[in-house]
Design a protein around this motif. Structure first.
Motif, short mmCIF file in Angstrom:
data_model
loop_
_atom_site.label_atom_id
_atom_site.label_comp_id
_atom_site.label_asym_id
_atom_site.label_seq_id
_atom_site.Cartn_x
_atom_site.Cartn_y
_atom_site.Cartn_z
N GLU A 96 11.09 -59.02 -20.80
CA GLU A 96 11.90 -59.06 -22.01
C GLU A 96 13.27 -59.59 -21.61
OE1 GLU A 96 12.35 -56.41 -25.98
OE2 GLU A 96 12.12 -55.36 -24.10
N TRP A 97 13.97 -60.20 -22.56
CA TRP A 97 15.31 -60.68 -22.25
C TRP A 97 16.31 -59.56 -22.44
CZ3 TRP A 97 15.58 -64.95 -19.63
CH2 TRP A 97 14.55 -65.88 -19.74
N ASN A 98 17.31 -59.55 -21.62
CA ASN A 98 18.36 -58.54 -21.72
C ASN A 98 19.40 -59.03 -22.72
OD1 ASN A 98 20.33 -56.69 -21.34
ND2 ASN A 98 20.17 -56.68 -19.11
N TYR A 99 19.18 -58.63 -23.97
CA TYR A 99 19.97 -59.21 -25.06
C TYR A 99 21.46 -58.87 -24.97
CZ TYR A 99 15.28 -59.73 -26.81
OH TYR A 99 13.97 -60.05 -26.93
N GLN A 142 12.86 -55.94 -39.55
CA GLN A 142 13.43 -55.70 -38.24
C GLN A 142 14.07 -56.97 -37.68
OE1 GLN A 142 10.55 -53.49 -36.08
NE2 GLN A 142 11.72 -53.60 -34.19
N ILE A 143 15.17 -56.82 -36.96
CA ILE A 143 15.86 -57.99 -36.41
C ILE A 143 15.13 -58.49 -35.17
CG2 ILE A 143 17.97 -58.73 -35.25
CD1 ILE A 143 19.44 -56.72 -37.07
N ASP A 144 14.95 -59.80 -35.12
CA ASP A 144 14.33 -60.41 -33.96
C ASP A 144 15.45 -60.89 -33.03
OD1 ASP A 144 13.02 -61.91 -32.11
OD2 ASP A 144 11.60 -62.76 -33.53
N LEU A 145 15.77 -60.06 -32.04
CA LEU A 145 16.95 -60.34 -31.20
C LEU A 145 16.84 -61.64 -30.42
CD1 LEU A 145 18.06 -56.88 -29.85
CD2 LEU A 145 19.48 -58.58 -30.98
N LYS A 146 15.66 -61.86 -29.87
CA LYS A 146 15.50 -63.05 -29.04
C LYS A 146 15.80 -64.32 -29.83
CE LYS A 146 11.62 -65.07 -26.67
NZ LYS A 146 10.36 -64.71 -26.03
N LYS A 147 15.21 -64.40 -30.99
CA LYS A 147 15.40 -65.61 -31.79
C LYS A 147 16.81 -65.67 -32.34
CE LYS A 147 10.76 -66.90 -32.80
NZ LYS A 147 9.59 -66.47 -33.50
N THR A 148 17.37 -64.50 -32.70
CA THR A 148 18.72 -64.48 -33.24
C THR A 148 19.72 -65.01 -32.22
OG1 THR A 148 18.13 -62.55 -34.52
CG2 THR A 148 20.45 -63.01 -34.31
N ILE A 149 19.57 -64.56 -30.98
CA ILE A 149 20.51 -65.01 -29.95
C ILE A 149 20.41 -66.51 -29.73
CG2 ILE A 149 20.96 -64.92 -27.46
CD1 ILE A 149 20.58 -61.93 -27.62
N ARG A 150 19.21 -67.00 -29.68
CA ARG A 150 19.03 -68.45 -29.49
C ARG A 150 19.70 -69.22 -30.61
NH1 ARG A 150 13.53 -70.47 -26.90
NH2 ARG A 150 14.96 -72.05 -26.17
N ASN A 187 28.85 -69.11 -29.95
CA ASN A 187 29.27 -68.27 -28.85
C ASN A 187 28.84 -66.81 -29.00
OD1 ASN A 187 30.55 -70.29 -27.36
ND2 ASN A 187 32.24 -70.22 -28.83
N GLY A 188 27.68 -66.62 -29.45
CA GLY A 188 27.15 -65.26 -29.52
C GLY A 188 27.68 -64.46 -30.69
N GLU A 189 28.39 -65.10 -31.60
CA GLU A 189 28.80 -64.41 -32.82
C GLU A 189 27.57 -64.39 -33.72
OE1 GLU A 189 31.15 -62.14 -33.69
OE2 GLU A 189 32.37 -63.47 -32.46
N LEU A 190 27.02 -63.21 -33.98
CA LEU A 190 25.73 -63.15 -34.67
C LEU A 190 25.90 -63.34 -36.17
CD1 LEU A 190 24.01 -60.28 -32.69
CD2 LEU A 190 23.94 -62.72 -32.27
N ILE A 191 25.86 -64.57 -36.59
CA ILE A 191 26.06 -64.84 -38.01
C ILE A 191 24.72 -64.98 -38.71
CG2 ILE A 191 26.97 -66.51 -39.67
CD1 ILE A 191 29.21 -66.95 -37.49
N GLU A 192 23.90 -65.84 -38.15
CA GLU A 192 22.58 -66.02 -38.75
C GLU A 192 21.59 -65.09 -38.07
OE1 GLU A 192 19.41 -69.60 -39.54
OE2 GLU A 192 21.38 -70.03 -38.70
N ILE A 193 21.07 -64.17 -38.82
CA ILE A 193 20.19 -63.17 -38.22
C ILE A 193 18.74 -63.39 -38.64
CG2 ILE A 193 19.64 -60.71 -38.17
CD1 ILE A 193 22.66 -60.22 -38.20
N LEU A 194 17.88 -63.41 -37.65
CA LEU A 194 16.45 -63.63 -37.96
C LEU A 194 15.70 -62.31 -37.92
CD1 LEU A 194 15.94 -66.81 -35.83
CD2 LEU A 194 16.06 -66.67 -38.31
#
Lengths: 296, 379
Positions: free
Chosen positions: A80-83, B177-185, B191-198
């Motif tokens: 898993e990635w370390n978010y 539920q938030i999909d963190l992996k896709k959201t971060i990408r 710059n990691g400002e989480l605006i668009e959340i998947l």
């Protein structure tokens, strides 16, 4: 003679307290030599998981265990990635003028990867023993994850590419036959079926694991277990239960079985109230079969 | 037929080929494994070792492990005999032909009838036996309109089954539920400002269905409707395995997979030779558990039993077999034609034994009842 290898393995297993018959030794030996996973099936409590533990101990290497359950997915088994770390890294890179691709390359690399059992097993410096326990509990989809690992010893991570195994781990897969495993998985493994032990084998195990036990009591216990397994029970006790019982009776300084002792301690070997009730009712018959004369 | 090979490797390969006939999955890889293992252990010096070597490398299931010693012995024995001449394997075919011979006339009766030979004065009478009554069943032509309705209803049922949620996730537009992996990408650009959340939501469950249908005499009244139901189900839902049983069990999925229902019916009748016979639900379920359960029953399998529960076999056996099915399957649904009438109680011994292992018992005898099944069934 190359056959010495197999004898050595047998004595190593024995020295670790694992009594293995010919088929078990052969399967483990060939799995080691030909670098194949070993698929072990059999009823609960016959020492399937124990093989992996013993092998790890014997080789003085780490045992990595993946307990399977329904709904187990790639994130829990592979990586898993370390978010949190990724987000912080992105914040820190804010001032640097980097393109999206460059940033992506930086945060999706090994440093930000949380290794779950399977990935961990192939990236260790010393070849570990990987135990994939009760694989039949996981979904069928999960088996497909395993295939790449077990045949090519590698894991594909979409963001990073293919991670190849540093050292090929020794893989032991166990299954209780809750469902049939796919042919694809079976073909990649050597197969071993472990059944309830013969009385001789069980007695050897008991003597090995509970050395303080009275000789007569040990024999009686094993004879009793053999008969109990013939009965129609909800949950047939395995070797683990035999050992628990032997240990308990030895701790109580009992040197032979009698009706009272058995009645009082049935809960150690039988884990279902119906089984206990039915066995309790047919105790005399069991005693007769095992040749133990109950004291009145 | 076994030809004598001159080399050990030749013999091993020939033996592997022989095993393939008995459902061993052996490819070049397995052959290679066995040869490497034998070489490694120099097992050719000791027959016992050799057998163990081959067993370990070639067997992949418990069943194969069980038959292996016998096949191994038989093969080498045959080989000894095959010094110069070619030997034909004489399987115990005599047994099977004798059995077929016994049943042949009765199958012929149905076949004649099926293929249009509807003469009333039949040359052969259906044989009666304690075990199986082989009679003929009357299926008047299926009306298109009726069939269409069954199809529509089964379609609804299938939708219900296919829409079950799984534990796995896939991306969705709904707020889940938030999909963190896709959201971060997605937000690296900012710059990691989480605006668009998947978000992600649970995927549809991949359900399977096993259909066990009683075609004994007591069910004859409903056979026509049941066939329609099974045909529609098989055609609309590919992940179904259909079985019919009376005194024994038949897997008829393949037979149902035809374009027209008449064609399917013909194929089914060709295969099933105890139509409208007695009922031995227990032993039919036993053979299901022994032969098919491993393959078709998973924790995602819905088992649908279509039967009135009238059983001439042992009720105890039925109980134990139902229990096995229930333990392995996700859910067991019993559709009983008799359950419709108001004064019906599950008092048949067989039914009584099965009830503890049934998750839902619903009446089922015609299109109207199918409608209510579709409505009431909770999956």
């Amino acid at each position: 003679m190359k056959r010495e290898g197999i004898k050595d393995l047998n004595s190593v297993l024995t020295s670790q307290g694992y009594i293995a018959d010919k088929a078990i030794t052969m399967a483990v030996y060939l799995a080691q030599k030909l670098q194949r996973p070993l698929l072990v099936e059999g009823p609960p409590g016959v020492g399937k998981t124990e093989i992996a533990k013993v092998l790890a101990k014997a080789a003085d290497t780490e045992l990595i265990r993946l307990q399977c359950y329904e709904g187990l997915n790639a994130e829990q088994a592979l990586y898993e990635w370390n978010y949190q770390k990724q987000l912080l890294a992105l914040k820190m890179m804010e001032s640097e003028k980097l393109s999206v691709d460059e940033k992506e390359g930086m945060i999706f690399n090994e440093e930000y990867l949380l290794k779950r059992p399977l990935l961990k097993a192939i990236s260790m410096d010393k070849s570990p023993v990987l135990l994939i326990d009760e694989v039949d509990r996981a979904d069928e989809e999960f088996e497909s994850f395993l295939l790449e690992l077990l045949s090519d010893w590698q894991i594909s991570i979409p963001e990073m590419g293919v991670v190849k195994a540093k050292h090929i781990p020794q893989v032991i897969i166990t299954s209780n036959r809750m469902r049939d495993l796919s042919e694809a998985l079976r073909r990649r493994c050597f197969y071993l079926w472990i059944d309830y032990p013969s009385m001789d084998k069980e007695l050897k195990i008991v003597r090995r694991k509970v050395p303080e036990i009275d000789e007569k009591l040990g024999t009686q216990i094993c004879a009793f277990m053999k008969e109990i397994r013939e009965m129609k029970l909800e949950k047939i006790p395995g070797i683990a239960e035999t050992l628990d019982w032997a240990q308990a009776l030895a701790a109580l300084h009992i040197d032979h079985l009698d009706k009272e002792v058995v009645e009082d301690t049935l809960g150690i070997i039988l884990k279902d109230w119906k089984d206990i009730r039915e066995t309790g009712l047919s105790l005399s018959e069991l005693f007769e079969k095992t040749g133990v004369i109950p004291k009145v | 037929m076994i030809k004598r090979q001159t080399t050990l490797s030749g013999n091993i390969v020939a033996f592997c080929r022989n095993l393939r006939k008995y459902d061993f999955f052996i490819g070049p890889n397995e052959e290679k494994d066995s040869l490497v293992a034998i070489e490694l252990l120099q097992a050719y010096q000791e027959p016992g070792m050799m057998e163990l070597c081959l067993q370990t490398t070639l067997c992949k299931t418990a069943k194969q492990l069980k038959v292996f010693p016998k096949l191994y012995k038989r093969y080498w024995k045959e080989l000894d005999k095959a010094v110069d001449s070619k030997l034909e394997e004489k399987e115990d075919k005599s047994n099977t032909t004798a059995q077929q011979g016994k049943q042949a006339p009765s199958i012929q009766v149905i076949k004649n009838w099926l293929y249009g030979n509807k003469s009333e004065d039949e040359t052969e009478m259906a044989a009666y036996s304690d075990l199986a009554v082989t009679g003929r069943s009357s299926f008047p032509g299926f009306e298109d309109r009726e069939m269409k309705e069954v199809f529509q209803l089964v379609q609804k049922l299938v939708k219900k089954i296919a829409n079950r949620r799984s534990r796995r996730f896939s991306t969705t537009h709904k707020k889940a539920q938030i999909d963190l992996k896709k959201t971060i990408r997605k937000n690296i650009l900012r710059n990691g400002e989480l605006i668009e959340i998947l978000h992600k939501a649970k995927k549809k469950e991949d359900l399977r269905v096993v259909l066990l249908c009683d075609v004994s005499k007591s069910m004859e009244l409903y056979s026509r409707f049941l066939i329609q139901f099974m045909f529609a189900f098989q055609n609309l839902f590919p992940k179904i395995q259909a079985f019919v049983f009376s005194t024994s069990l038949y897997h008829i999925s393949e037979e149902l997979n035809h374009y027209s229902i008449d064609q399917s019916l013909q194929k089914v009748l060709d295969k099933v030779d105890t139509w409208s016979g007695g009922t031995k639900i227990g032993s039919a379920f036993q053979s299901f558990n022994d032969d098919y359960a491993h393959k078709y029953l998973t924790s995602k399998t819905l088992v649908i039993v279509l039967s009135d529960g009238w059983d001439t076999g042992e009720a105890e056996l039925m109980g134990t077999e139902m229990k096995k099915i229930h333990r392995k399957a996700m859910k067991v649904i019993w559709l009983n034609p008799l359950a419709g009438s108001s004064d019906w109680k599950p008092e048949v011994v067989g039914m009584k034994a099965a009830i503890p292992y049934v998750d839902a018992l619903l009446p089922f005898y015609n299109i109207d009842s199918l409608k209510s099944v579709v409505k009431d069934l909770k999956i």
